[in-house]
Design a protein around this motif. Structure first.
Motif, short mmCIF file in Angstrom:
data_model
loop_
_atom_site.label_atom_id
_atom_site.label_comp_id
_atom_site.label_asym_id
_atom_site.label_seq_id
_atom_site.Cartn_x
_atom_site.Cartn_y
_atom_site.Cartn_z
N LEU A 162 0.81 -1.22 0.00
CA LEU A 162 0.00 0.00 0.00
C LEU A 162 0.84 1.27 0.00
N LYS A 163 2.10 1.16 0.39
CA LYS A 163 2.99 2.33 0.41
C LYS A 163 3.25 2.89 -0.98
N VAL A 168 -5.06 5.39 0.01
CA VAL A 168 -5.64 4.06 0.25
C VAL A 168 -7.00 4.24 0.92
N ILE A 169 -8.00 3.53 0.40
CA ILE A 169 -9.32 3.53 1.04
C ILE A 169 -9.60 2.12 1.55
N PHE A 170 -9.82 2.03 2.84
CA PHE A 170 -10.11 0.77 3.51
C PHE A 170 -11.61 0.77 3.80
N PHE A 171 -12.34 -0.13 3.12
CA PHE A 171 -13.79 -0.20 3.30
C PHE A 171 -14.11 -1.17 4.43
N TYR A 172 -14.61 -0.59 5.53
CA TYR A 172 -14.78 -1.37 6.76
C TYR A 172 -16.26 -1.57 7.07
N VAL A 194 -4.81 5.19 -6.62
CA VAL A 194 -5.55 4.88 -5.39
C VAL A 194 -5.68 3.37 -5.22
N ALA A 195 -5.49 2.92 -3.98
CA ALA A 195 -5.73 1.52 -3.64
C ALA A 195 -7.01 1.43 -2.83
N ILE A 196 -7.81 0.40 -3.10
CA ILE A 196 -8.98 0.14 -2.26
C ILE A 196 -8.84 -1.26 -1.69
N VAL A 197 -9.24 -1.42 -0.44
CA VAL A 197 -9.09 -2.70 0.26
C VAL A 197 -10.46 -3.19 0.70
N ILE A 198 -10.79 -4.41 0.29
CA ILE A 198 -12.09 -5.03 0.59
C ILE A 198 -11.84 -6.33 1.34
N GLY A 199 -12.63 -6.59 2.36
CA GLY A 199 -12.47 -7.82 3.13
C GLY A 199 -13.16 -9.02 2.51
#
Length: 249
Positions: A162-163, A168-172, A194-199
């Motif tokens: 992610l660096k 970075v958008i962390f969808f919680y 942009v990075a997006i993070v999905i669980g």
């Protein structure tokens, strides 16, 4: 105008190229195109080549490049999806739909609550299939590049990855700032990578959520309803593309 994909191809005006295989058959037999007619060839590098047919043969079509221009279908913001590894064939749906929406890369991430936990051999076999699907999806929707589906990584490797992104958008699923607020911040800082993070299905483990928040990621929510792991990245991509003007005609 008919459009064809030839991976990793770059030609300049005046140069020639040859289309073979099923694309050549489609041009000659299905479309019944003749010398003098024009079509578009995309080399998967972000450029379209306007070509004139110079020869049609049983197993090949000869072309002459007339003009080269940047592909108009690529969005102005590069979005990389870090997707918590889902079970079954859900990742295939995610790959197809997010590529249609404009994602530039997809990285499966093995998280604490991932139900599917393939071994190295199984993961490698699936990775090959996923990349083929990415090529097919990119061709179907007229992309200018072929988004890469990376090899599966462990969550422990995610903070370092992610660096390399501007934001970075962390969808919680347990809450966060409204997505409209987060997107507003992206626009203010003019982030174009942009990075997006999905669980995964079970969401994020609390320790994973803490690690992402500590890394400086924006924590965002997709609303009051909890979306499935295969729905969340599609909704997130659509919202970001709309807000950045990438769904305008």
């Amino acid at each position: 105008m008919p459009r064809f994909f030839i991976e990793n191809l770059s030609k300049s005006p005046g140069e020639s190229l040859t289309v073979t295989g099923q694309d050549a058959v489609h041009i000659a037999k299905s479309l019944r195109m003749k010398p003098g007619e024009v079509l578009t060839v995309c080399g998967g590098l972000g450029f379209d080549m306007l070509c004139e047919i110079t020869g049609v043969f049983p197993d090949a079509v000869e072309l002459s490049v007339k003009e080269v221009q940047a592909t108009q279908s690529e969005p102005s913001v590069r979005i990389t999806l870090y997707q918590g590894l889902p079970k079954g064939d859900k990742l295939e749906l995610i790959i197809e739909k997010t590529i249609e929406l404009g994602v530039c890369g997809i990285i499966p991430v093995l998280m604490q609550r991932s139900v599917s936990r393939p071994d190295a051999r199984s993961a490698a076999k699936k990775h090959e299939r996923y990349q083929k699907q990415a090529v097919s999806a990119a061709k179907q929707c007229g992309r200018g590049i072929i988004p890469e589906v990376g090899e599966m990584i462990a969550f422990s490797a995610l903070p370092e990855c992610l660096k390399h992104h501007q934001a970075v958008i962390f969808f919680y699923e347990c809450g966060g700032e409204p997505l409209s607020t987060v997107i507003g911040r992206l626009l203010e800082c003019q982030a174009t990578d942009v990075a997006i993070v999905i669980g995964p299905e079970g969401g994020f483990d609390p320790a994973e959520a803490e690690a992402l928040q500590a890394s400086g990621a924006f924590t965002a929510t997709l609303g009051r309803r909890i979306l499935r792991t295969e729905t969340a990245p599609i909704a997130a991509l659509a919202a970001i593309m709309y807000a950045t003007g990438n769904m305008d005609g």
